[in-house]
Design a protein around this motif. Structure first.
Motif, PDB file in Angstrom:
ATOM      1  N   LYS A 136       0.736  -1.147  -0.182  1.00 47.01           N
ATOM      2  CA  LYS A 136      -0.033  -0.031  -0.051  1.00 47.01           C
ATOM      3  C   LYS A 136       0.766   1.281  -0.004  1.00 47.01           C
ATOM      4  O   LYS A 136       0.586   2.330  -0.334  1.00 47.01           O
ATOM      5  CB  LYS A 136      -0.950   0.107   1.353  1.00 47.01           C
ATOM      6  CG  LYS A 136      -1.793  -1.041   1.368  1.00 47.01           C
ATOM      7  CD  LYS A 136      -2.884  -1.211   0.141  1.00 47.01           C
ATOM      8  CE  LYS A 136      -3.565  -2.525   0.304  1.00 47.01           C
ATOM      9  NZ  LYS A 136      -4.323  -2.850  -0.711  1.00 47.01           N
ATOM     10  N   ASN A 137       2.009   1.141   0.569  1.00 48.91           N
ATOM     11  CA  ASN A 137       2.915   2.347   0.276  1.00 48.91           C
ATOM     12  C   ASN A 137       3.840   2.651  -0.908  1.00 48.91           C
ATOM     13  O   ASN A 137       4.910   3.091  -0.681  1.00 48.91           O
ATOM     14  CB  ASN A 137       3.872   2.074   1.721  1.00 48.91           C
ATOM     15  CG  ASN A 137       4.524   1.013   1.866  1.00 48.91           C
ATOM     16  OD1 ASN A 137       4.438   0.125   0.957  1.00 48.91           O
ATOM     17  ND2 ASN A 137       5.474   1.140   2.687  1.00 48.91           N
ATOM     18  N   LEU A 138       3.271   1.872  -1.741  1.00 48.91           N
ATOM     19  CA  LEU A 138       3.918   2.250  -3.134  1.00 48.91           C
ATOM     20  C   LEU A 138       4.332   3.594  -3.440  1.00 48.91           C
ATOM     21  O   LEU A 138       5.439   3.838  -4.123  1.00 48.91           O
ATOM     22  CB  LEU A 138       3.291   1.486  -4.137  1.00 48.91           C
ATOM     23  CG  LEU A 138       3.861   1.224  -5.455  1.00 48.91           C
ATOM     24  CD1 LEU A 138       4.798   0.016  -5.115  1.00 48.91           C
ATOM     25  CD2 LEU A 138       2.837   0.693  -6.628  1.00 48.91           C
ATOM     26  N   SER A 139       3.342   4.507  -2.874  1.00 53.45           N
ATOM     27  CA  SER A 139       3.648   5.913  -3.129  1.00 53.45           C
ATOM     28  C   SER A 139       5.071   6.404  -2.813  1.00 53.45           C
ATOM     29  O   SER A 139       5.506   7.567  -3.182  1.00 53.45           O
ATOM     30  CB  SER A 139       2.616   6.618  -2.965  1.00 53.45           C
ATOM     31  OG  SER A 139       2.517   6.600  -1.489  1.00 53.45           O
ATOM     32  N   LYS A 140       5.816   5.681  -1.994  1.00 54.24           N
ATOM     33  CA  LYS A 140       7.004   6.287  -1.615  1.00 54.24           C
ATOM     34  C   LYS A 140       8.041   6.221  -2.646  1.00 54.24           C
ATOM     35  O   LYS A 140       9.061   6.826  -2.398  1.00 54.24           O
ATOM     36  CB  LYS A 140       7.523   5.363  -0.291  1.00 54.24           C
ATOM     37  CG  LYS A 140       6.609   5.661   0.821  1.00 54.24           C
ATOM     38  CD  LYS A 140       7.283   4.747   2.057  1.00 54.24           C
ATOM     39  CE  LYS A 140       6.594   5.105   3.558  1.00 54.24           C
ATOM     40  NZ  LYS A 140       7.105   4.247   4.505  1.00 54.24           N
ATOM     41  N   LEU A 141       7.967   5.484  -3.521  1.00 54.75           N
ATOM     42  CA  LEU A 141       8.933   5.237  -4.687  1.00 54.75           C
ATOM     43  C   LEU A 141       8.950   6.376  -5.728  1.00 54.75           C
ATOM     44  O   LEU A 141       8.430   6.057  -6.916  1.00 54.75           O
ATOM     45  CB  LEU A 141       8.700   3.836  -5.427  1.00 54.75           C
ATOM     46  CG  LEU A 141       8.814   2.795  -4.407  1.00 54.75           C
ATOM     47  CD1 LEU A 141       8.194   1.494  -5.207  1.00 54.75           C
ATOM     48  CD2 LEU A 141      10.049   2.621  -3.961  1.00 54.75           C
ATOM     49  N   LYS A 142       9.231   7.523  -5.259  1.00 55.72           N
ATOM     50  CA  LYS A 142       9.214   8.722  -6.159  1.00 55.72           C
ATOM     51  C   LYS A 142      10.055   8.760  -7.270  1.00 55.72           C
ATOM     52  O   LYS A 142       9.706   9.417  -8.427  1.00 55.72           O
ATOM     53  CB  LYS A 142       9.752  10.021  -5.246  1.00 55.72           C
ATOM     54  CG  LYS A 142       8.717  10.029  -3.945  1.00 55.72           C
ATOM     55  CD  LYS A 142       7.260  10.207  -4.138  1.00 55.72           C
ATOM     56  CE  LYS A 142       6.675  10.609  -2.813  1.00 55.72           C
ATOM     57  NZ  LYS A 142       5.203  10.774  -3.130  1.00 55.72           N
ATOM     58  N   ALA A 143      10.980   7.950  -7.623  1.00 56.82           N
ATOM     59  CA  ALA A 143      11.582   7.794  -8.688  1.00 56.82           C
ATOM     60  C   ALA A 143      11.202   6.643  -9.432  1.00 56.82           C
ATOM     61  O   ALA A 143      11.749   6.566 -10.629  1.00 56.82           O
ATOM     62  CB  ALA A 143      13.139   7.548  -8.495  1.00 56.82           C
ATOM     63  N   LEU A 144      10.351   5.970  -9.292  1.00 64.33           N
ATOM     64  CA  LEU A 144       9.763   4.817  -9.999  1.00 64.33           C
ATOM     65  C   LEU A 144       9.310   5.186 -11.489  1.00 64.33           C
ATOM     66  O   LEU A 144       8.388   5.961 -11.379  1.00 64.33           O
ATOM     67  CB  LEU A 144       8.831   3.952  -9.340  1.00 64.33           C
ATOM     68  CG  LEU A 144       8.606   2.522  -9.914  1.00 64.33           C
ATOM     69  CD1 LEU A 144       9.729   1.647  -9.626  1.00 64.33           C
ATOM     70  CD2 LEU A 144       7.420   2.020  -9.237  1.00 64.33           C
ATOM     71  N   GLN A 145       9.721   4.638 -12.574  1.00 66.10           N
ATOM     72  CA  GLN A 145       9.376   5.086 -13.881  1.00 66.10           C
ATOM     73  C   GLN A 145       8.893   3.840 -14.569  1.00 66.10           C
ATOM     74  O   GLN A 145       8.096   3.837 -15.240  1.00 66.10           O
ATOM     75  CB  GLN A 145      10.710   5.390 -14.551  1.00 66.10           C
ATOM     76  CG  GLN A 145      11.285   6.816 -14.155  1.00 66.10           C
ATOM     77  CD  GLN A 145      12.306   7.376 -15.293  1.00 66.10           C
ATOM     78  OE1 GLN A 145      12.012   7.370 -16.468  1.00 66.10           O
ATOM     79  NE2 GLN A 145      13.144   8.152 -14.675  1.00 66.10           N
ATOM     80  N   LEU A 146       9.394   2.462 -14.318  1.00 67.46           N
ATOM     81  CA  LEU A 146       8.755   1.272 -14.863  1.00 67.46           C
ATOM     82  C   LEU A 146       8.242   0.342 -13.598  1.00 67.46           C
ATOM     83  O   LEU A 146       8.802  -0.064 -12.860  1.00 67.46           O
ATOM     84  CB  LEU A 146       9.960   0.709 -15.640  1.00 67.46           C
ATOM     85  CG  LEU A 146       9.474  -0.444 -16.344  1.00 67.46           C
ATOM     86  CD1 LEU A 146      10.406  -0.735 -17.760  1.00 67.46           C
ATOM     87  CD2 LEU A 146       9.849  -1.872 -15.862  1.00 67.46           C
ATOM     88  N   LEU A 147       7.111  -0.257 -13.880  1.00 70.02           N
ATOM     89  CA  LEU A 147       6.325  -0.976 -13.050  1.00 70.02           C
ATOM     90  C   LEU A 147       5.843  -2.295 -14.071  1.00 70.02           C
ATOM     91  O   LEU A 147       4.751  -2.126 -14.820  1.00 70.02           O
ATOM     92  CB  LEU A 147       5.192  -0.368 -12.259  1.00 70.02           C
ATOM     93  CG  LEU A 147       4.542  -1.370 -11.488  1.00 70.02           C
ATOM     94  CD1 LEU A 147       5.372  -1.630 -10.394  1.00 70.02           C
ATOM     95  CD2 LEU A 147       3.269  -0.577 -10.898  1.00 70.02           C
ATOM     96  N   ARG A 148       6.609  -3.254 -14.109  1.00 72.65           N
ATOM     97  CA  ARG A 148       6.004  -4.416 -14.979  1.00 72.65           C
ATOM     98  C   ARG A 148       5.456  -5.776 -14.116  1.00 72.65           C
ATOM     99  O   ARG A 148       6.277  -6.073 -13.078  1.00 72.65           O
ATOM    100  CB  ARG A 148       7.335  -4.928 -15.782  1.00 72.65           C
ATOM    101  CG  ARG A 148       6.855  -5.878 -16.790  1.00 72.65           C
ATOM    102  CD  ARG A 148       8.095  -6.456 -17.592  1.00 72.65           C
ATOM    103  NE  ARG A 148       8.435  -5.674 -18.717  1.00 72.65           N
ATOM    104  CZ  ARG A 148       9.332  -4.685 -18.970  1.00 72.65           C
ATOM    105  NH1 ARG A 148      10.407  -4.544 -17.734  1.00 72.65           N
ATOM    106  NH2 ARG A 148       9.419  -3.664 -20.019  1.00 72.65           N
ATOM    107  N   LEU A 149       4.666  -5.987 -14.438  1.00 73.31           N
ATOM    108  CA  LEU A 149       3.763  -6.967 -13.614  1.00 73.31           C
ATOM    109  C   LEU A 149       3.240  -8.057 -14.473  1.00 73.31           C
ATOM    110  O   LEU A 149       1.933  -8.580 -14.388  1.00 73.31           O
ATOM    111  CB  LEU A 149       2.578  -6.517 -12.560  1.00 73.31           C
ATOM    112  CG  LEU A 149       2.980  -5.296 -11.867  1.00 73.31           C
ATOM    113  CD1 LEU A 149       1.778  -4.531 -11.273  1.00 73.31           C
ATOM    114  CD2 LEU A 149       3.682  -5.984 -10.564  1.00 73.31           C
ATOM    115  N   TYR A 150       4.039  -8.613 -15.479  1.00 75.88           N
ATOM    116  CA  TYR A 150       3.630  -9.655 -16.404  1.00 75.88           C
ATOM    117  C   TYR A 150       3.351 -10.903 -16.109  1.00 75.88           C
ATOM    118  O   TYR A 150       4.147 -11.272 -15.132  1.00 75.88           O
ATOM    119  CB  TYR A 150       4.737  -9.517 -17.441  1.00 75.88           C
ATOM    120  CG  TYR A 150       4.491 -10.590 -18.657  1.00 75.88           C
ATOM    121  CD1 TYR A 150       3.759 -10.486 -19.644  1.00 75.88           C
ATOM    122  CD2 TYR A 150       5.324 -11.841 -18.250  1.00 75.88           C
ATOM    123  CE1 TYR A 150       3.577 -11.354 -20.727  1.00 75.88           C
ATOM    124  CE2 TYR A 150       5.228 -12.719 -19.528  1.00 75.88           C
ATOM    125  CZ  TYR A 150       4.280 -12.652 -20.609  1.00 75.88           C
ATOM    126  OH  TYR A 150       4.273 -13.531 -21.410  1.00 75.88           O
TER     127      TYR A 150
END
Length: 271
Positions: free
Chosen positions: A153-167
């Motif tokens: 739920k605290n994924l919003s802390k990742l301020k530098a995240l550009q790619l999220l792959r959930l294949y």
């Protein structure tokens, strides 16, 4: 266990191939002060247990670590930190609880980690919330992990995240609303997440999103806020879902919507 005492002071890359259910890491690795990339691949039928993991205490310059078909050792302050590690890849591994230890601060162990790849790890049930403390993460790729059901739920802390792959995470049934708070997210891949039936209602807040891949998902509708994704340039979807995205295409200038034919992955045949 009978390794030669080798002297490799200038070596920067080491690749270890073996086939066994247990493996003693060469003690000479501890003297490879310039090592930047370490690849450990077990070609056996079942994951191997690694021994003498304490050698990692001396790998101060290690930037990339690839572990394949091994039991990921439990992290501890005595065997790590890997202060300069940028890329961690866990392929066909047994993760157990190695990433989910409340007594350890994962962010202190991997303070510069930017790229996390987890592929074909069938015992991964959830991504530990401690991962979100690694604010340097630029890319998270979780693929072919059929038992993972949710993201922290605290994924919003990742301020530098550009790619999220959930294949091909077949039991993943939702994305946390916190994904809408990621300020740099550019690419989301949820293809072959067959249990995923919806996107967060406020997905339109992700103003940086440029590409989304929804092939072979179970999306029955998309939020109205999608039309606010002004940076969106490429959508890949099933032919049956094309009509939903064509409405968005009319509202977002420069958007290309691509209908992909269903394809069934056979990558396991190559392994």
């Amino acid at each position: 266990m009978d390794w030669f005492d080798m002297e490799l002071p200038k070596a920067e890359v080491l690749i270890l191939h073996f086939s066994s259910d247990k493996y003693v890491l060469p003690p000479f690795i501890a003297k490879m002060g310039k090592l930047t990339a370490l690849v450990i691949i077990n070609n056996g039928m079942s994951p191997a247990r690694l021994h003498d993991f304490s050698i990692f205490t001396n790998l101060a310059k290690l930037k990339s670590l690839w572990l394949q078909r091994v039991h990921v050792p439990e992290l501890s302050s005595s065997t790590v930190p890997l202060q300069n590690l940028h890329k961690l890849s866990l392929i066909f591994c047994k993760i157990n609880t190695s990433l989910d230890q409340t007594e350890l601060d994962i962010a202190q162990i991997f303070p510069k980690l930017s790229d996390l790849t987890i592929d074909h790890c069938d015992d991964l049930l959830e991504l530990p919330s401690t991962i979100c403390g690694i604010t340097s993460l630029n890319s998270i790729s979780i693929t072919n992990c059929p038992r993972i059901k949710e993201l922290p739920k605290n994924l919003s802390k990742l301020k530098a995240l550009q790619l999220l792959r959930l294949y091909a995470c077949h039991e993943l049934n939702s994305l946390p609303v916190e994904i809408c708070e990621l300020p740099r997210l550019k690419y989301v891949d949820i293809s072959q997440c067959v249990s995923l039936s919806s996107l967060p209602e406020k997905i339109g807040k992700v103003k940086t999103l440029e590409k989304i891949d929804t092939r072979e998902c179970s999306l029955s509708s998309i939020p109205n806020s999608v039309v606010l994704l002004t940076s969106l340039r490429h959508v890949i979807c099933d032919r049956e879902a094309l009509w939903m995205w064509e409405k968005v295409q009319k509202a977002v200038a420069g958007l290309r919507v691509e209908a992909a034919e269903k394809s069934f992955s056979r990558d396991w045949l190559d392994d």
